[in-house]
Design an enzyme around this catalytic site. Structure first.
Site, short mmCIF file in Angstrom:
data_model
loop_
_atom_site.label_atom_id
_atom_site.label_comp_id
_atom_site.label_asym_id
_atom_site.label_seq_id
_atom_site.Cartn_x
_atom_site.Cartn_y
_atom_site.Cartn_z
N TYR A 52 9.89 0.23 8.62
CA TYR A 52 8.54 -0.29 8.85
C TYR A 52 7.77 0.62 9.81
O TYR A 52 6.62 0.97 9.58
CB TYR A 52 8.69 -1.70 9.43
N ASP B 84 -3.44 -9.29 4.35
CA ASP B 84 -2.18 -10.04 4.36
C ASP B 84 -2.16 -11.06 5.50
O ASP B 84 -1.31 -11.95 5.51
CB ASP B 84 -0.96 -9.10 4.43
N GLU C 143 -6.61 -7.29 8.29
CA GLU C 143 -6.06 -6.87 6.98
C GLU C 143 -5.71 -8.12 6.18
O GLU C 143 -5.29 -9.15 6.71
CB GLU C 143 -4.84 -5.95 7.17
N HIS D 16 -2.29 -1.17 13.63
CA HIS D 16 -2.57 0.09 12.96
C HIS D 16 -3.99 0.16 12.37
O HIS D 16 -4.29 1.11 11.63
CB HIS D 16 -1.52 0.32 11.85
N HIS E 120 5.23 -9.98 10.56
CA HIS E 120 6.08 -9.73 9.39
C HIS E 120 7.55 -9.80 9.80
O HIS E 120 7.93 -9.23 10.84
CB HIS E 120 5.84 -8.34 8.81
N ASP F 183 0.96 -7.02 13.62
CA ASP F 183 1.87 -6.17 12.83
C ASP F 183 2.96 -5.51 13.70
O ASP F 183 4.05 -5.23 13.20
CB ASP F 183 1.09 -5.05 12.14
N HIS G 207 -5.80 -9.78 13.38
CA HIS G 207 -5.89 -8.58 12.52
C HIS G 207 -6.56 -8.96 11.21
O HIS G 207 -6.24 -9.98 10.62
CB HIS G 207 -4.46 -8.07 12.28
N HIS H 266 0.80 -1.22 0.00
CA HIS H 266 0.00 0.00 0.00
C HIS H 266 0.84 1.28 0.00
O HIS H 266 0.74 2.14 0.86
CB HIS H 266 -1.10 0.03 1.07
#
Ligand code: FEO
Length: 403
Positions: A197, A88, A86, A150, A230, A169, A84, A30
């Site tokens: 990051y 990914d 999101e 986030h 990650h 994250d 989370h 993104h």
């Protein structure tokens, strides 16, 4: 569902396994350029109930299933925890739910809504409460919401006994590597990628970081592993490193480095930048020179996390900014850096709007403007270059008091 059996899990503790995926190829996240790829970390807790924590990006489902299947049959998963929503980390969730038919899928209250808005699932998702401790088989897990770190749904899960914090994250980095632990990776790579990051993802939420860390400390538990979603995981004494870094970065303390960000059309703005940099160096500060033909917006974001000042130069093109500047400043503005000083410069032919537009953007960003805009018509002569040099010296004076 597809199972790529060439992939194997990595054992972290007697009962916890890494079952994620390595994305060597991704270069855009993104808007954040991930020069070294990333990983999507998912984790398996084995025991009386087998628990899957997070999943991976949809395209990597077979890799995750392969890794899980190297430990237990995929159908043996009893419970899924989604820290989370999101994509990914949740992209593979619908497929896994279908294949496994788990007893329960847990998420935060926001996570329940977000997962349903993403996937319109038939299977109900159960909301956990912030701070709730739950016994699942022989595993005891405490959940801690970390809203807006986030996303609104973000939460962490802590496995008692094994002392593992699944931090989602937070504390991660975008780095694809053969190694799974931070202590196996060259420290300078680790330091840069962790900083990058934070700057590109967490910077806008810096005001919430301390609260989140207080919440983790408030669990009053010891942490032996931080299993982030990650990049490499942190273990033993290293777990203190990302926590300390996050506290420091969230304070946005500024150093003596000055970022000189510019693009150029016929080299005039580049000539100005070079003279300004000479002034900065003469003034006793370091310059990080970032022509946008060589640097990506994410590199700039990383540098402004702790830079003393941001100088921005653009030629005027069609009564506006050079497009690369518009792109990068839109991105930087969204990251909401605090405490930055700055100034603008640029060459022009006949109208010269760029410096006015740059001034407006930096003002909207809350940047403290420490010098008048500097404009040069067409090509700078010796007198103009002297003014550029003096501009650099003035900026150096303004940041020289920083540590
Ligand atoms: Fe790695 Fe917010 O997803």
């Amino acid at each position: 569902m597809t199972n790529n059996s060439s992939f194997k899990a990595l054992k972290i503790t007697d009962r916890v396994y890494w079952v994620g995926a390595i994305d060597w190829d991704v270069r855009d996240f993104h808007g954040y350029t991930t020069n070294h790829g990333t990983t999507y970390n998912a984790f398996l807790i084995t025991g009386e109930k087998n628990i899957l924590i997070d999943t991976v990006k949809k395209q990597f489902c077979s890799e995750m299933v392969g890794r899980i299947s190297s430990v237990i049959p995929i159908e043996s998963i009893d419970v899924i925890i989604s820290n989370h929503a999101e994509m990914d980390h949740s992209g593979c969730l619908p497929e896994i739910i279908k294949a496994v038919n788990p007893e329960t899928v847990y998420a935060s209250a926001f996570g329940v809504k977000t997962l349903n808005d993403h996937f319109h699932l038939d299977t109900p998702i159960t909301a956990v409460k912030d701070g709730e401790t739950m016994t699942i088989g022989d595993a005891t897990i405490t959940f801690a919401e970390t809203r807006m770190l986030h996303w609104p749904d973000s939460m962490m899960s802590y496995l008692h006994g094994d002392e593992v914090l699944f931090s989602n994250d937070a504390f991660g980095m975008h780095l694809a590597s053969s190694e799974r632990f931070a202590d196996e990776i060259e420290p300078s790579i680790l330091a840069y990628e962790a900083k990058s990051y934070y700057a590109n993802i967490l910077l806008p939420f810096s005001h919430l970081i301390k609260k989140a860390i207080d919440k983790v400390n408030g669990l009053n538990v010891s942490i032996k592993y931080i299993c982030c979603d990650h990049g490499p995981m942190w273990r033993n004494a290293d777990v203190a490193t990302p926590i300390k870094n996050y506290i420091n970065w969230s304070e946005q303390k500024r150093n003596k480095n000055v970022v000189v960000l510019y693009d150029t059309m016929w080299n005039s703005t580049a000539m100005m930048a070079e003279a300004i940099v000479d002034g900065l160096i003469s003034g006793g500060v370091s310059a990080k020179v970032m022509p946008l033909r060589s640097f990506h917006r994410s590199d700039v974001a990383t540098e402004i996390l702790d830079a003393g000042a941001l100088l921005v130069g653009s030629p005027t093109l069609n009564n506006g900014l050079y497009p690369t500047l518009a792109d990068t400043l839109t991105y930087l503005k969204g990251l909401k850096p605090k405490g930055l000083k700055g100034a603008v410069f640029g060459s022009f032919g006949w109208s010269g709007e760029a410096t006015t537009i740059l001034t407006g953007i930096l003002t909207e960003m809350g940047v403290d403007l420490i010098a008048e805009p500097l404009k040069v018509k067409y090509v700078p002569d010796a007198a103009a270059l002297t003014l550029c040099r003096e501009f650099g010296i003035k900026v150096a004076e303004a940041v020289s008091g920083n540590e």
